[in-house]
Enzyme design. Structure first.
Site, short mmCIF file in Angstrom:
data_model
loop_
_atom_site.label_atom_id
_atom_site.label_comp_id
_atom_site.label_asym_id
_atom_site.label_seq_id
_atom_site.Cartn_x
_atom_site.Cartn_y
_atom_site.Cartn_z
N ARG A 173 0.83 -1.21 0.00
CA ARG A 173 0.00 0.00 0.00
C ARG A 173 0.86 1.26 0.00
O ARG A 173 0.39 2.35 0.29
CB ARG A 173 -0.95 0.00 1.20
CG ARG A 173 -1.89 -1.18 1.22
CD ARG A 173 -3.03 -1.01 0.21
NE ARG A 173 -3.65 -2.30 -0.08
CZ ARG A 173 -4.31 -2.57 -1.21
NH1 ARG A 173 -4.43 -1.66 -2.14
NH2 ARG A 173 -4.86 -3.74 -1.40
N HIS A 202 7.12 -7.49 -7.16
CA HIS A 202 5.93 -6.71 -7.53
C HIS A 202 6.06 -5.28 -7.00
O HIS A 202 6.28 -5.07 -5.82
CB HIS A 202 4.68 -7.38 -6.95
CG HIS A 202 3.40 -6.96 -7.61
ND1 HIS A 202 3.03 -5.65 -7.76
CD2 HIS A 202 2.41 -7.68 -8.19
CE1 HIS A 202 1.86 -5.59 -8.39
NE2 HIS A 202 1.46 -6.83 -8.67
N TYR A 243 1.24 -1.07 -5.24
CA TYR A 243 -0.06 -0.72 -5.83
C TYR A 243 -0.25 0.79 -5.91
O TYR A 243 -1.04 1.27 -6.72
CB TYR A 243 -1.22 -1.28 -4.98
CG TYR A 243 -1.37 -2.78 -5.03
CD1 TYR A 243 -1.08 -3.49 -6.19
CD2 TYR A 243 -1.82 -3.48 -3.91
CE1 TYR A 243 -1.24 -4.86 -6.23
CE2 TYR A 243 -1.98 -4.86 -3.94
CZ TYR A 243 -1.68 -5.54 -5.11
OH TYR A 243 -1.84 -6.90 -5.14
N HIS A 282 1.86 -2.64 -12.06
CA HIS A 282 0.62 -2.24 -12.73
C HIS A 282 0.93 -0.97 -13.52
O HIS A 282 1.40 0.01 -12.93
CB HIS A 282 -0.48 -1.96 -11.70
CG HIS A 282 -0.87 -3.17 -10.91
ND1 HIS A 282 -1.84 -3.17 -9.95
CD2 HIS A 282 -0.40 -4.46 -10.97
CE1 HIS A 282 -1.96 -4.40 -9.44
NE2 HIS A 282 -1.10 -5.19 -10.04
N GLU A 318 1.98 -5.53 -16.22
CA GLU A 318 0.95 -6.51 -15.92
C GLU A 318 -0.31 -6.24 -16.73
O GLU A 318 -0.73 -5.10 -16.87
CB GLU A 318 0.64 -6.49 -14.42
CG GLU A 318 -0.38 -7.56 -14.00
CD GLU A 318 -0.43 -7.80 -12.50
OE1 GLU A 318 0.49 -7.35 -11.77
OE2 GLU A 318 -1.39 -8.44 -12.06
N ASP A 359 -1.82 -11.86 -16.05
CA ASP A 359 -2.60 -12.23 -14.87
C ASP A 359 -3.90 -12.86 -15.37
O ASP A 359 -4.71 -12.20 -16.03
CB ASP A 359 -2.87 -10.98 -14.01
CG ASP A 359 -3.56 -11.30 -12.70
OD1 ASP A 359 -4.57 -12.03 -12.72
OD2 ASP A 359 -3.10 -10.82 -11.64
N HIS A 417 -7.09 -11.15 -14.33
CA HIS A 417 -7.26 -9.85 -14.97
C HIS A 417 -7.67 -9.96 -16.44
O HIS A 417 -8.56 -9.23 -16.89
CB HIS A 417 -5.96 -9.03 -14.89
CG HIS A 417 -5.56 -8.68 -13.48
ND1 HIS A 417 -4.40 -7.99 -13.18
CD2 HIS A 417 -6.16 -8.92 -12.29
CE1 HIS A 417 -4.31 -7.83 -11.88
NE2 HIS A 417 -5.35 -8.39 -11.30
N HIS A 473 0.57 -14.53 -13.55
CA HIS A 473 -0.09 -14.50 -12.24
C HIS A 473 -1.26 -15.45 -12.35
O HIS A 473 -2.17 -15.23 -13.16
CB HIS A 473 -0.58 -13.08 -11.90
CG HIS A 473 0.52 -12.18 -11.43
ND1 HIS A 473 0.34 -10.82 -11.26
CD2 HIS A 473 1.80 -12.45 -11.07
CE1 HIS A 473 1.49 -10.29 -10.81
NE2 HIS A 473 2.37 -11.26 -10.69
N ASP A 504 -11.62 -7.41 -11.11
CA ASP A 504 -10.35 -7.71 -10.42
C ASP A 504 -10.53 -8.20 -8.99
O ASP A 504 -10.06 -7.56 -8.05
CB ASP A 504 -9.41 -6.48 -10.47
CG ASP A 504 -8.01 -6.83 -9.98
OD1 ASP A 504 -7.75 -8.00 -9.66
OD2 ASP A 504 -7.17 -5.91 -9.91
N HIS A 559 -9.67 -11.70 -7.13
CA HIS A 559 -9.07 -13.03 -7.30
C HIS A 559 -9.82 -14.09 -6.50
O HIS A 559 -10.39 -13.78 -5.46
CB HIS A 559 -7.61 -13.02 -6.86
CG HIS A 559 -6.76 -12.00 -7.56
ND1 HIS A 559 -5.40 -11.93 -7.41
CD2 HIS A 559 -7.08 -11.01 -8.44
CE1 HIS A 559 -4.92 -10.94 -8.15
NE2 HIS A 559 -5.92 -10.37 -8.78
N GLU A 581 -1.66 -15.68 -6.66
CA GLU A 581 -2.07 -14.49 -5.89
C GLU A 581 -3.50 -14.71 -5.44
O GLU A 581 -4.34 -13.82 -5.49
CB GLU A 581 -2.02 -13.24 -6.76
CG GLU A 581 -0.68 -12.90 -7.36
CD GLU A 581 -0.76 -11.68 -8.27
OE1 GLU A 581 -1.62 -11.67 -9.18
OE2 GLU A 581 0.03 -10.76 -8.05
#
Ligand code: FE
Ligand code: FE
Ligand code: ZN
Length: 278
Positions: free
Chosen positions: A39, A69, A72, A109, A144, A178, A181, A213, A226, A228, A258
């Site tokens: 975050r 990764h 975000y 992303h 991604e 992904d 996604h 992913h 989105d 998962h 994920e």
């Protein structure tokens, strides 16, 4: 023989070599980790000896490439200049830190244009990459594929292609597919897996698809949501997940779970995938 590498996201809390040991316990041979708090916020300090210990463990145990990764909160095409500057700073620092783990992947992303339009979003992302990728870097940077939620860039293959077209260091650039996604983005993996991969090949080129992913989805194809789901418990379903893992076009890539799981759940999913590989 078709084979893939399999692993999941791990916490960096106990350092880098500790993640390698955990993945050995889990039975996998690759993993992902956030380069910093997902975050946002400060990154964990990477000690050179810890990085070297992980590198030698990964080599000794024949791990596939690791897939770090980006945060975000990193938005390279944010309309708000403070947010964008913050993203540029994260990208620069993350890529420098990755040089301590040479030969691995850094996935992020692409961004959300937040009202500026897709064209401007694509231009700003490419500009950031042109600023911070360099010819001697030892990391491959992966864009991604996104679900196309809100103003996200990368919800279709064409948008990723346009970013790649504008980047000078194309040899340092790839894509992380992904599965949740692309399904949410409207690519029907259940009815036409071959068609989706053929489309990817035509628009981007399968040689740029460097990591997967590996997630099921809570929502139907084209939902742009989105969310998962655990393998086999979502709308993609176990049979299609299996066909993806065994698809010859994806052979040799690291597959990262994920899925919403605790450690036990990840261990179970890793073993499920290994049982398919035989
Ligand atoms: Fe991601
Ligand atoms: Fe993902
Ligand atoms: Zn997602």
């Amino acid at each position: 023989m078709n084979t893939i590498y399999i692993g999941c996201h791990l916490s960096v809390t106990n350092g880098y070599e500790a993640m390698g040991k955990t993945m050995l316990d889990f039975g996998g041979n690759t993993f992902a980790f956030f380069t910093r708090n997902p975050r946002g916020g400060k990154s964990k300090e990477l000690l050179p000896e810890d990085a070297a210990a992980l590198q030698s463990l990964a080599e000794r145990e024949h791990f596939g490439p690791l897939v770090a990764h980006g945060s975000y909160t990193m938005n390279l095409c944010a309309a708000k200049s403070e947010t964008r500057e913050n993203g540029l700073d994260m990208l620069e620092k993350d890529l420098l830190r990755m040089e301590q783990l040479p030969g691995n992947f850094y996935n992020f992303h692409p961004g959300a244009h937040t009202g500026q339009g897709m064209e401007q979003g694509i231009a700003l992302i490419a500009e950031a990459l042109n600023r911070f990728l360099w010819p001697e870097m030892q990391t491959t940077v992966l864009l991604e594929t996104m679900a196309g939620k809100g103003s996200e860039v990368g919800g279709c293959f064409e948008e990723l292609r346009e970013i790649i077209d504008r980047v000078e260091q194309k040899d340092k650039l790839g894509v992380c597919l992904d599965t949740c996604h692309v399904w949410d983005g409207g690519y029907d993996l259940v009815k036409d897996l071959d068609g989706v991969l053929t489309r990817f090949d035509k628009v981007i080129g399968l040689e740029r698809l460097r990591a997967v992913h590996f997630n099921d989805s809570k929502n139907p194809c084209g939902s742009h949501k989105d969310r998962h789901e655990k393998l086999g418990q979502g709308k993609i379903g176990m049979e299609t997940m299996r066909r993806i893992a065994l698809h010859p076009a994806l052979s040799g890539r690291p597959f990262i779970l994920e899925t919403p799981n605790d450690d036990e759940g990840y261990i179970r999913e890793i073993h499920t995938v290994l049982s398919w590989l035989g």
